[in-house]
Design an enzyme around this catalytic site. Structure first.
Site, short mmCIF file in Angstrom:
data_model
loop_
_atom_site.label_atom_id
_atom_site.label_comp_id
_atom_site.label_asym_id
_atom_site.label_seq_id
_atom_site.Cartn_x
_atom_site.Cartn_y
_atom_site.Cartn_z
N HIS A 272 0.85 -1.27 0.05
CA HIS A 272 -0.12 -0.15 0.15
C HIS A 272 1.03 1.08 0.10
O HIS A 272 0.41 2.39 -0.60
CB HIS A 272 -0.77 -0.13 1.28
CG HIS A 272 -2.03 -0.93 1.02
ND1 HIS A 272 -3.00 -0.76 0.02
CD2 HIS A 272 -2.42 -2.09 1.68
CE1 HIS A 272 -3.92 -1.78 0.42
NE2 HIS A 272 -3.67 -2.55 1.30
N ASP A 279 -7.64 -2.46 -1.73
CA ASP A 279 -8.41 -3.47 -0.97
C ASP A 279 -9.81 -3.05 -1.67
O ASP A 279 -10.28 -1.97 -1.86
CB ASP A 279 -8.54 -2.92 0.59
CG ASP A 279 -7.25 -3.28 1.02
OD1 ASP A 279 -6.62 -4.08 0.53
OD2 ASP A 279 -7.05 -2.92 2.18
N GLU A 327 -6.47 -12.95 2.34
CA GLU A 327 -7.14 -11.76 1.83
C GLU A 327 -7.74 -11.77 0.75
O GLU A 327 -7.09 -11.16 -0.40
CB GLU A 327 -6.17 -10.71 2.46
CG GLU A 327 -5.75 -10.61 3.67
CD GLU A 327 -4.83 -9.19 4.08
OE1 GLU A 327 -4.66 -8.53 2.82
OE2 GLU A 327 -4.59 -8.87 5.12
N HIS A 330 -7.83 -7.85 -1.26
CA HIS A 330 -6.42 -7.53 -1.45
C HIS A 330 -5.89 -8.00 -2.88
O HIS A 330 -5.26 -8.91 -2.93
CB HIS A 330 -5.60 -7.86 -0.31
CG HIS A 330 -4.16 -7.02 -0.45
ND1 HIS A 330 -3.67 -6.19 0.46
CD2 HIS A 330 -3.25 -7.19 -1.05
CE1 HIS A 330 -2.61 -5.57 0.06
NE2 HIS A 330 -2.17 -6.19 -1.08
#
Length: 357
Positions: A272, A279, A327, A330
């Protein structure tokens, strides 16, 4: 000629044994002790330098260990318990974390914290400049028309002809073992929304918006963006706050750190922070949890993200390689050619590096 002490002692015991037969046994024992003592004393006297060196080395070893092992010091009474705790407390003062007594805590009883749990209780002033955590749906992005825009189109990658370079910005490997390089540079580009702006690497914006547009136009799925670019301070807030909350539940600092690093990447090692990760949510499901994988949006993204250069960065079953829990929300930009290979062969980025770079 004057006789030595050893010779006089030896003569005394011999004379005593000869004069009285009842004293022969004590005389022999005394003579043996006398001779043994003489030889031991002579051995130490002749090897005094060797023994001095050995004692010096032993002292150095003891002093060195007293500095290297504070726990050893405390157990043996050299320092108090309060003295040994000071370095550990000082090491985490800057991160606003306080140590608590370690307790035996069952991991099964600990709720895995998400970003919403972590940020509860923060005042808006503390979050100044950190509104990147807001979620923006497709129709809230001002310059993104629901239809009619000619963004980059999906391309079927020619995976067999692709050649990859380790210095390609799209393929940079960022994880706990490979933090962001000091010389890594990129330019942030804005994604304008009704409420303000989000940012990410300007080179991925076209493909990101094309993917969102295709999901809506082809399958009626309204995708949303959450937390594209996060700066270092934002990552520190998330990480340190999560550690504190786990410690408040009774975990030791090291256990809290280990568990936190499975759900929030360590500051300085987050994709990020370089604007290549986003996301994703949808209008019907805006939670960043495992349930997103079962939604239409989660299924569509997994099937089509590679067509726009994105991959599911932390897939299920690869936790032992990535170091991060599964995740399904993501996604990371790697370019269309690499993304096609990674998603088709069900790799994580670490495996792609090992196989193709």
């Amino acid at each position: 000629m004057k006789r030595s002490f050893h010779e006089r002692t030896k003569a005394f015991f011999i004379s005593m044994g000869r004069k009285n037969k009842f004293l022969r046994i004590p005389a022999i024992a005394g003579l043996a002790v006398s001779m043994l003592s003489h030889h031991i004393f002579g051995y130490f006297r002749r090897g005094s330098k060797r023994f001095a060196c050995a004692v010096f080395i032993l002292l150095c070893f003891i002093v060195g260990n007293s500095f290297a092992f504070p726990v050893f010091q405390e157990e043996n009474g050299f320092v108090s318990g309060s003295e040994t705790e000071e370095p550990a407390v000082a090491a985490i003062e800057d991160s606003d974390i306080a140590l608590v007594g370690a307790q035996k805590v069952s991991y099964d009883e600990i709720k895995i914290l998400d970003d919403v749990d972590v940020m509860e209780g923060y005042e808006s002033a503390e979050l100044h400049g950190m509104d990147q955590a807001d979620k923006y749906l497709l129709d809230e992005i001002l310059h993104q028309e629901v239809s009619g825009n000619d963004f980059g189109q999906a391309i079927e990658p020619k995976v067999h002809d692709a050649k990859f370079m380790m210095d390609d910005w799209k393929l940079v490997l960022i994880n706990k073992q490979h933090p962001i390089p000091d010389d890594y540079t990129f330019t942030l580009g804005p994604i304008k929304t009704i409420k303000g702006e989000m940012q990410c690497d300007e080179r991925i914006i076209e493909d990101l918006l094309a993917m969102m547009q295709a999901a809506y136009e082809n399958d009626g799925i309204v995708l949303g963006i959450c937390s594209p670019y996060r700066d270092l301070n934002w990552q520190k807030v998330l990480f340190n706050r999560k550690i504190k909350l786990y410690m408040a539940k009774g975990m030791s600092y090291m256990d809290a750190y280990a568990l936190s690093s499975q759900t929030v990447t360590v500051p300085g090692a987050s994709e990020h922070q370089i604007g290549l990760a986003v996301d994703m949510v949808s209008d019907t499901y805006q939670e960043l949890d495992a349930g997103f994988a079962e939604t239409d949006a989660g299924i569509w993204l997994k099937e089509h993200c590679s067509e726009y250069g994105f991959i599911l960065r932390y897939p299920k079953g690869k936790e032992h390689i990535t170091g991060i829990e599964w995740e399904p929300w993501h996604f990371r930009y790697v370019g269309k050619e690499a993304a096609g290979i990674i998603m088709e062969e069900e790799l994580c980025l670490e495996e792609f590096w090992e196989k193709y770079l």
